[in-house]
Enzyme design. Structure first.
Site, PDB file in Angstrom:
ATOM      1  N   CYS A 253       0.828  -1.206   0.000  1.00 50.77           N
ATOM      2  CA  CYS A 253       0.000   0.000   0.000  1.00 50.77           C
ATOM      3  C   CYS A 253       0.870   1.266   0.000  1.00 50.77           C
ATOM      4  O   CYS A 253       1.474   1.593  -1.001  1.00 50.77           O
ATOM      5  CB  CYS A 253      -0.970  -0.058   1.185  1.00 50.77           C
ATOM      6  SG  CYS A 253      -2.337   1.109   1.032  1.00 50.77           S
TER       7      CYS A 253
ATOM      8  N   HIS B 130      -3.589  -5.589   1.110  1.00 48.76           N
ATOM      9  CA  HIS B 130      -2.890  -5.808   2.383  1.00 48.76           C
ATOM     10  C   HIS B 130      -2.845  -7.300   2.732  1.00 48.76           C
ATOM     11  O   HIS B 130      -3.736  -7.778   3.448  1.00 48.76           O
ATOM     12  CB  HIS B 130      -3.620  -5.069   3.510  1.00 48.76           C
ATOM     13  CG  HIS B 130      -3.415  -3.589   3.484  1.00 48.76           C
ATOM     14  ND1 HIS B 130      -2.341  -2.984   4.103  1.00 48.76           N
ATOM     15  CD2 HIS B 130      -4.113  -2.593   2.916  1.00 48.76           C
ATOM     16  CE1 HIS B 130      -2.406  -1.674   3.924  1.00 48.76           C
ATOM     17  NE2 HIS B 130      -3.471  -1.410   3.197  1.00 48.76           N
TER      18      HIS B 130
ATOM     19  N   GLU C 138      -1.002  -8.658   4.869  1.00 49.67           N
ATOM     20  CA  GLU C 138      -0.783  -8.811   6.325  1.00 49.67           C
ATOM     21  C   GLU C 138      -2.091  -8.703   7.100  1.00 49.67           C
ATOM     22  O   GLU C 138      -2.165  -9.106   8.256  1.00 49.67           O
ATOM     23  CB  GLU C 138       0.256  -7.790   6.811  1.00 49.67           C
ATOM     24  CG  GLU C 138      -0.262  -6.392   7.115  1.00 49.67           C
ATOM     25  CD  GLU C 138      -0.595  -5.558   5.872  1.00 49.67           C
ATOM     26  OE1 GLU C 138      -0.665  -6.114   4.758  1.00 49.67           O
ATOM     27  OE2 GLU C 138      -0.812  -4.339   6.042  1.00 49.67           O
TER      28      GLU C 138
END
Lengths: 83, 234
Positions: free
Chosen positions: B86, B203, B205
């Site tokens: 990002c 994302h 994660e």
């Protein structure tokens, strides 16, 4: 000396902010506005110790390296004398 | 094997990345402050999501001049793995480690939702545990994720198979409707020519544990860890 640097998106790059403003302006009833593109404007105060040539070279570098992203933007530098 | 997560003023996904590396895939990881000047001892570096320097000037534009970015550039040049998520992707583009730029979303809206992306290439340390064509469900959360590059660069990215992720629908069809931000060619993530620098807007994660709504992102970090382990054996 003072300088102005204008940064704008290249003509080939879509400007969603300008488009959104244009749409809003049309909704408000403004007539005859065909397009709006948004840019950035920087006012820069320069030390008197710089020569005009030094200032030009530095401002060009500043505009290219920091203030604009050459992938999507172009810039224009204006240098004005202050008394 | 050691991971590093760079912390810029305004990073806000640094702890998520740290958590995934340390707790989910169980590898050593440190936070690295943006003022640091060396990456000695690290094998992989993550530039996390967030709003470094408040996105002033352009997203990622100021972070690019942080002292750590000089170290990241030489780290990348010597083959170290660099993952930009990002805002990290925006920083990699601003710093020239990846080509192109990320413009404001076509809709001018901040988009925060799960999207589908298709894995387009698996010959990288980041994607080798996925299958080519695999459809992942990953969250995005950005206002400036609209990938742009000139026609020549796009042609090169395609030719060199450097588009690793494309936005798609549930069936894996890359369509205009499935494009959440206006990205050119539905690009969600690209890598450099050497394939050791990867930037993506989704994302992974935030989708590394079932408890958080999905684990498709976890494989990306496992891929990195396995690639590094294999490298260490050679």
């Amino acid at each position: 000396m003072r300088a102005k640097i204008f940064v704008k998106l290249k003509a080939s790059v879509l400007d969603p902010q300008g488009k959104t403003i244009h749409q809003a302006v049309q909704t408000l009833g403004y007539r005859g506005i065909e397009d709006i593109r948004q840019g950035k404007y920087f006012e820069i105060a320069l030390s008197d110790s710089l020569t005009r040539d030094e200032a030009w070279a530095m401002l060009d570098r500043l505009a290219r390296e920091v203030l604009s992203n050459p992938v999507i933007e172009e810039y224009r530098v204006e240098l004005e004398e202050t008394s | 094997m050691k991971f590093g997560v760079v912390v810029f003023p305004g990073s806000n996904c640094d702890h998520d990345a740290y958590h995934v590396i340390s707790k989910v895939i169980g590898q050593p990881v440190d936070f690295i402050w943006h003022q640091a000047t060396s990456l000695e001892g690290y094998d992989a570096v993550i530039l996390p999501g967030g709003f470094s320097y408040g996105d002033y000037l352009r997203a990622g534009a100021i972070a690019r001049f942080s002292p750590i970015m000089r170290a990241v550039t030489s780290f990348a040049a010597t083959g170290g793995l660099v993952l930009g998520i990002c805002n990290g992707f925006q920083i990699l583009c601003e710093s020239g480690l990846l080509p192109g730029a990320l413009l404001p979303n076509r809709t001018m809206k901040f988009v925060c939702q799960f999207v589908h992306v298709r894995v387009e290439a698996t010959d990288t340390p980041f994607t080798h545990l996925y299958e080519r064509g695999q459809i992942l469900s990953l969250p995005i959360a950005h206002g400036e994720g609209n990938y742009y590059c000139d026609a020549e660069t796009l042609e090169r990215l395609r030719r060199e198979n450097r588009i690793l992720l494309r936005y798609c629908d549930e069936q894996g069809r890359v369509t205009e409707e499935a494009n959440p931000n206006g990205s050119l060619d539905n690009i969600a993530g690209i890598c450099n020519r050497q394939r050791n620098v990867f930037g993506l807007m989704p994302h992974p994660e935030r989708a590394a544990e079932e408890a958080l709504g999905g684990a498709d992102g976890r494989i990306l970090f496992h891929s990195m860890a396995m690639a590094l382990a294999e490298l260490a054996q050679d």
